[in-house]
Design a protein around this motif. Sequence first.
Motif, PDB file in Angstrom:
ATOM      1  N   LYS A 144      -6.629  10.903  82.394  1.00 18.54           N
ATOM      2  CA  LYS A 144      -5.493  10.636  83.285  1.00 18.54           C
ATOM      3  C   LYS A 144      -4.356   9.906  82.573  1.00 18.54           C
ATOM      4  O   LYS A 144      -3.690   9.044  83.145  1.00 18.54           O
ATOM      5  CB  LYS A 144      -5.946   9.865  84.522  1.00 18.54           C
ATOM      6  N   ARG A 145      -4.144  10.277  81.302  1.00 15.92           N
ATOM      7  CA  ARG A 145      -3.017   9.738  80.548  1.00 15.92           C
ATOM      8  C   ARG A 145      -1.765  10.538  80.873  1.00 15.92           C
ATOM      9  O   ARG A 145      -1.806  11.762  81.013  1.00 15.92           O
ATOM     10  CB  ARG A 145      -3.286   9.803  79.052  1.00 15.92           C
ATOM     11  N   THR A 146      -0.641   9.861  80.977  1.00 17.23           N
ATOM     12  CA  THR A 146       0.631  10.539  81.223  1.00 17.23           C
ATOM     13  C   THR A 146       1.725   9.942  80.344  1.00 17.23           C
ATOM     14  O   THR A 146       1.606   8.810  79.864  1.00 17.23           O
ATOM     15  CB  THR A 146       1.064  10.433  82.696  1.00 17.23           C
ATOM     16  N   TRP A 147       2.759  10.740  80.147  1.00 17.22           N
ATOM     17  CA  TRP A 147       3.941  10.303  79.395  1.00 17.22           C
ATOM     18  C   TRP A 147       5.188  10.623  80.222  1.00 17.22           C
ATOM     19  O   TRP A 147       5.206  11.551  81.019  1.00 17.22           O
ATOM     20  CB  TRP A 147       4.011  11.031  78.058  1.00 17.22           C
ATOM     21  N   ASP A 148       6.252   9.862  79.950  1.00 17.17           N
ATOM     22  CA  ASP A 148       7.507  10.056  80.689  1.00 17.17           C
ATOM     23  C   ASP A 148       8.291  11.263  80.191  1.00 17.17           C
ATOM     24  O   ASP A 148       9.038  11.887  80.941  1.00 17.17           O
ATOM     25  CB  ASP A 148       8.402   8.818  80.551  1.00 17.17           C
ATOM     26  N   LEU A 192      -0.835  26.822  77.899  1.00 14.64           N
ATOM     27  CA  LEU A 192      -0.362  25.620  77.204  1.00 14.64           C
ATOM     28  C   LEU A 192       0.594  24.827  78.075  1.00 14.64           C
ATOM     29  O   LEU A 192       0.450  23.603  78.228  1.00 14.64           O
ATOM     30  CB  LEU A 192       0.328  26.027  75.902  1.00 14.64           C
ATOM     31  N   PHE A 193       1.577  25.494  78.654  1.00 10.21           N
ATOM     32  CA  PHE A 193       2.585  24.788  79.437  1.00 10.21           C
ATOM     33  C   PHE A 193       1.983  24.153  80.683  1.00 10.21           C
ATOM     34  O   PHE A 193       2.333  23.029  81.052  1.00 10.21           O
ATOM     35  CB  PHE A 193       3.726  25.740  79.813  1.00 10.21           C
ATOM     36  N   ALA A 194       1.075  24.866  81.345  1.00  7.35           N
ATOM     37  CA  ALA A 194       0.428  24.295  82.532  1.00  7.35           C
ATOM     38  C   ALA A 194      -0.357  23.045  82.160  1.00  7.35           C
ATOM     39  O   ALA A 194      -0.344  22.042  82.884  1.00  7.35           O
ATOM     40  CB  ALA A 194      -0.491  25.331  83.173  1.00  7.35           C
ATOM     41  N   LEU A 253       2.099  20.216  81.465  1.00  6.49           N
ATOM     42  CA  LEU A 253       2.680  19.706  82.712  1.00  6.49           C
ATOM     43  C   LEU A 253       1.741  18.714  83.396  1.00  6.49           C
ATOM     44  O   LEU A 253       2.185  17.840  84.135  1.00  6.49           O
ATOM     45  CB  LEU A 253       2.988  20.878  83.649  1.00  6.49           C
ATOM     46  N   GLY A 254       0.459  18.839  83.113  1.00 15.40           N
ATOM     47  CA  GLY A 254      -0.520  17.936  83.717  1.00 15.40           C
ATOM     48  C   GLY A 254      -0.491  16.533  83.159  1.00 15.40           C
ATOM     49  O   GLY A 254      -1.132  15.637  83.732  1.00 15.40           O
ATOM     50  N   VAL A 255       0.232  16.305  82.042  1.00 17.32           N
ATOM     51  CA  VAL A 255       0.297  14.943  81.495  1.00 17.32           C
ATOM     52  C   VAL A 255       1.705  14.356  81.607  1.00 17.32           C
ATOM     53  O   VAL A 255       2.005  13.330  80.991  1.00 17.32           O
ATOM     54  CB  VAL A 255      -0.173  14.918  80.021  1.00 17.32           C
ATOM     55  N   VAL A 256       2.564  14.987  82.405  1.00 20.10           N
ATOM     56  CA  VAL A 256       3.901  14.455  82.642  1.00 20.10           C
ATOM     57  C   VAL A 256       3.838  13.500  83.840  1.00 20.10           C
ATOM     58  O   VAL A 256       3.353  13.865  84.909  1.00 20.10           O
ATOM     59  CB  VAL A 256       4.922  15.576  82.915  1.00 20.10           C
ATOM     60  N   ALA A 257       4.333  12.304  83.655  1.00 19.99           N
ATOM     61  CA  ALA A 257       4.345  11.332  84.745  1.00 19.99           C
ATOM     62  C   ALA A 257       5.253  11.829  85.870  1.00 19.99           C
ATOM     63  O   ALA A 257       6.209  12.575  85.624  1.00 19.99           O
ATOM     64  CB  ALA A 257       4.833   9.984  84.231  1.00 19.99           C
ATOM     65  N   GLN A 306      -6.954  20.849  72.824  1.00 17.97           N
ATOM     66  CA  GLN A 306      -8.035  19.892  73.050  1.00 17.97           C
ATOM     67  C   GLN A 306      -7.486  18.512  73.372  1.00 17.97           C
ATOM     68  O   GLN A 306      -8.015  17.814  74.249  1.00 17.97           O
ATOM     69  CB  GLN A 306      -8.932  19.817  71.811  1.00 17.97           C
ATOM     70  N   PHE A 307      -6.412  18.116  72.685  1.00 14.66           N
ATOM     71  CA  PHE A 307      -5.787  16.822  72.960  1.00 14.66           C
ATOM     72  C   PHE A 307      -5.323  16.743  74.413  1.00 14.66           C
ATOM     73  O   PHE A 307      -5.521  15.719  75.089  1.00 14.66           O
ATOM     74  CB  PHE A 307      -4.601  16.599  72.019  1.00 14.66           C
ATOM     75  N   LEU A 308      -4.715  17.821  74.894  1.00 14.11           N
ATOM     76  CA  LEU A 308      -4.246  17.828  76.278  1.00 14.11           C
ATOM     77  C   LEU A 308      -5.408  17.770  77.262  1.00 14.11           C
ATOM     78  O   LEU A 308      -5.358  17.060  78.275  1.00 14.11           O
ATOM     79  CB  LEU A 308      -3.400  19.080  76.535  1.00 14.11           C
ATOM     80  N   GLU A 309      -6.469  18.510  76.969  1.00 13.98           N
ATOM     81  CA  GLU A 309      -7.636  18.496  77.845  1.00 13.98           C
ATOM     82  C   GLU A 309      -8.224  17.085  77.948  1.00 13.98           C
ATOM     83  O   GLU A 309      -8.539  16.611  79.057  1.00 13.98           O
ATOM     84  CB  GLU A 309      -8.684  19.471  77.317  1.00 13.98           C
ATOM     85  N   GLU A 310      -8.353  16.422  76.819  1.00  7.24           N
ATOM     86  CA  GLU A 310      -8.901  15.068  76.825  1.00  7.24           C
ATOM     87  C   GLU A 310      -7.953  14.087  77.498  1.00  7.24           C
ATOM     88  O   GLU A 310      -8.410  13.165  78.206  1.00  7.24           O
ATOM     89  CB  GLU A 310      -9.189  14.630  75.388  1.00  7.24           C
ATOM     90  N   SER A 311      -6.661  14.261  77.306  1.00  4.71           N
ATOM     91  CA  SER A 311      -5.682  13.367  77.935  1.00  4.71           C
ATOM     92  C   SER A 311      -5.684  13.528  79.445  1.00  4.71           C
ATOM     93  O   SER A 311      -5.595  12.538  80.196  1.00  4.71           O
ATOM     94  CB  SER A 311      -4.282  13.643  77.372  1.00  4.71           C
TER      95      SER A 311
END
Length: 398
Positions: free
Chosen positions: A293-297, A323-325, A328-332, A284-289
């Motif tokens: 459009k939040r990303t991390w390095d 999960l991995f896909a 990957l959607g929040v990686v800058a 859920q955290f990833l879906e909301e992020s």
Amino acid sequence: MSFIRTEQQEPVRLRLVRDRTRVLKQGYPWIFRDWLKDLPAAPVGSRAVVFDKDSKLLAFGMYDPAGPLAVRVCGVDGEKLNDDLVLAKLDAALELRHGLFDEKTTGFRLVGGEGDGLPGLTCDLYGDHAVLKLDGDAPSAFWNVDAVADWLAERLSIANVYLKFRSDAPTRGRAVRGKTPTAPVEFLENGKRFAANLVDGQKTGFFFDQRDNRARIGDLARGRTVLNLFSYTGGFSIYAGVNGATDVTSVDQAKPATEDARLNWRLNDLPEDAHHAVAADVFQFLEESRAAKRTWDLVIVDPPSFAPAARYVEKATQSYQTLFASALGVVAPGGIIALSSCSSHISSEMFFELSEVAVSRARRRATVLGVFGQPADHPFPLVCRELQYLKLILLQVR
């Protein structure tokens, strides 16, 4: 006091119906039910001697007439299953760890079951505390933990030894020597300070098997924003913070784990405002992020085992890919992601394949920076790749 509780019993005599002589002599630690001619009635954990098809003594170990592993092998012909052999294996395990660690690391796995020739017996050290675990009914009946505690006291002056029961047991465990720890126990890992709840924490309290990977990923964290998923008590997060990450977010569904992550952050005198410990469902955290459009390095994905048994592999593969896909959607762009699996039923080849599928589903491209596994204090026999359970792939993502 003997290390073997069933030493005085007459051993069960077993005979192979399959030719497994070579692999057993090379160190394979298990004999399965269908390898044997008969499964005579005997108490679980009885000593067993195993003969080959030509009636020659081949191996010996502990017997479980009801389990899938009929015999856990403690040695092969030319050796004798007695206290001298067990003591030699315990001392060899200790000697290996003395070569691996110095005073900067006081938390590590001292005995790793089959990898140290002591099947079903695990011993983790946390400073002046030791935690023992017995993997299954046969090891529980076979190993004398009081004798192991005596050895720990003699060789390492360990005064506090706690036996942790399996998760399905009605109680957490018991003190074998000293007192049951009522507060988190502090230890060092590569000079970083940690505290572990030995009684209520997962496994024995901490995951030592990711130590080397924590150090590798910590080296990449300087100047980066970091997201640590399934963070537990913040191991990867602390390494990132110590190595100069600008901002670290730790996400775990268990609130006590996030509180412990905050504790470990403080133990290392890291800036409070640079760490965010979030108690939330990771999916859920990833879906909301992603929606925000939040990303991390730098993103670390270290989930629990999705395949605790072979029958769960197909479902686990889908879960890993999803999960991995999502992660990957929040990686800058140009960022780094670490993907990990601790399931022995997911092979290295399968893990590569499902990671490729996840990258494709995320519509990203990735370059492999490294492929890693478990550290040297978690050894396994060369002929038993099933015990190579930990996999981690480090990817740069575009």
